[in-house]
Design a protein around this motif. Structure first.
Motif: not given
Length: 358
Positions: A146, A159-160, A46, A48, A163
């Protein structure tokens, strides 16, 4: 696995989780395959994380292969200049679309059975599938992930979660992303460490150990002036650099940690990025990328030599800590409010992930 979603006694020992009352994370979080599986799925997948310099993906068909949370990924620039991210997993029988980094690819062709996708992930050809009833290439595409670019670096996740803008909030007030993007990527190195990936992060997040583990580094950065600053998803350790050396220019060292596994080490004239990759319950590797301002790349050889010494020292202590945590004899100790605020901040982010997964 369900037990790992519940806070342990050590996690909840002080309801306020205040820095002045803080204890280290429970050792069960560092040991065993269940703990690793949770970290890969709920934390690393999840989060970044920096995966490459943007310059590595500058032209059409340029691509890199990495892993996030144990899952193979592929990043590629398409003909229109768009940066695409995919799972590096063919939709046929899970073969790899690329085996290594490369330049100028015209398509993504599975190394297993030859299914070929365009640079936007759409399946174009699939050999020997003519007799499969209802098979239609137009309905098959690679699974996307992403991808974002910040400061000349490519960040990705599978995964989400929050942001990238939310994660990086406030950093642009501390360091200019445009100035980082102006640095030139010079080279990359990887260090293997026989410890759980979180032990390496723990070690990074405090200067408390510097006088005892890094005598040479302590001669360069000013330990008495070492300060830690905290944001929601990142922390910063900063210190003056007292003396100019072949590897370091005088000025200030800024050591940013971005949850869950990225470090940006920003020093006068250069930057070093680190990504900590979990290889097993008691194994990780750390991907280093070195960037320099114009005229500063002549420090690279000395930089590498000094990095090797520091990493050898960190490897030694982290591997001993792994044995201590896995021994069954350790109970979480108190943290130093003056020296371990970054560790406390990071452990609370982990505790939030453990509590939220249910």
């Amino acid at each position: 696995m369900d037990d790992l979603c519940a806070p342990t006694a050590a996690d909840t020992a002080d309801p306020s989780r205040s820095l002045e009352q803080a204890r280290a994370l429970d050792p069960e979080r560092y040991v065993g395959s269940d703990a690793l599986a949770f970290d890969q799925r709920e934390i690393l997948s999840r989060g970044w994380q920096v995966v490459a310099p943007a310059s590595a993906l500058s032209g059409p068909g340029d691509h890199i292969v990495r892993e996030i949370g144990g899952v193979p990924i592929l990043l590629v620039r398409n003909a229109a200049g768009r940066l695409n991210g995919f799972l590096n997993i063919c939709r046929h029988r899970a073969g790899p679309l690329a085996l290594c980094d490369g330049k100028g690819a015209k398509r993504l062709r599975c190394a297993y059975h030859g299914w070929a996708y365009d640079l936007d992930g759409q399946l174009r050809t699939a050999p020997e599938m003519q007799s499969a009833d209802g098979f239609d290439v137009s309905g098959i595409a690679l699974e996307r992930i992403e991808v974002e670019v910040w400061g000349g670096m490519v960040f990705a996740r599978i995964r989400s979660g929050p942001s990238l803008d939310e994660v990086m909030t406030g950093m642009d007030g501390m360091v200019d992303p445009a100035s980082l993007a102006a640095l030139s990527h010079h080279h990359a190195r990887t260090y293997d460490v026989a410890c759980n990936w979180k032990i390496y992060v723990d070690n990074y997040l405090e200067g408390y150990h510097l006088p005892f583990v890094h005598p040479d580094l302590t001669q360069i950065v000013s330990y008495p002036d070492y300060k830690t600053e905290l944001a929601r998803f990142w922390s910063l350790q900063r210190s003056p650099i007292d003396a100019e050396t072949d590897a370091y220019a005088a000025g200030e060292a800024l050591y940013f940690f971005i949850y869950p596994n990225t470090m940006l080490n920003i020093l006068p004239g250069r930057m070093q990025t680190n990504r900590v990759v979990a290889n097993g319950p008691d194994a990780c590797h750390v991907e280093f990328d070195f960037y320099y301002a114009p005229g500063e790349a002549d420090r690279a050889e000395a930089d590498d030599a000094f990095s090797d010494r520091v990493q050898d020292e960190d490897r030694m202590i982290c591997e001993h800590v792994q044995k201590g945590l896995a021994s069954g004899a350790y109970q979480p100790g108190r943290l130093s409010p003056d020296q371990e605020a970054g560790v406390w901040h990071w452990h609370n982010l982990l505790r939030d992930a453990y509590a939220a997964c249910g």
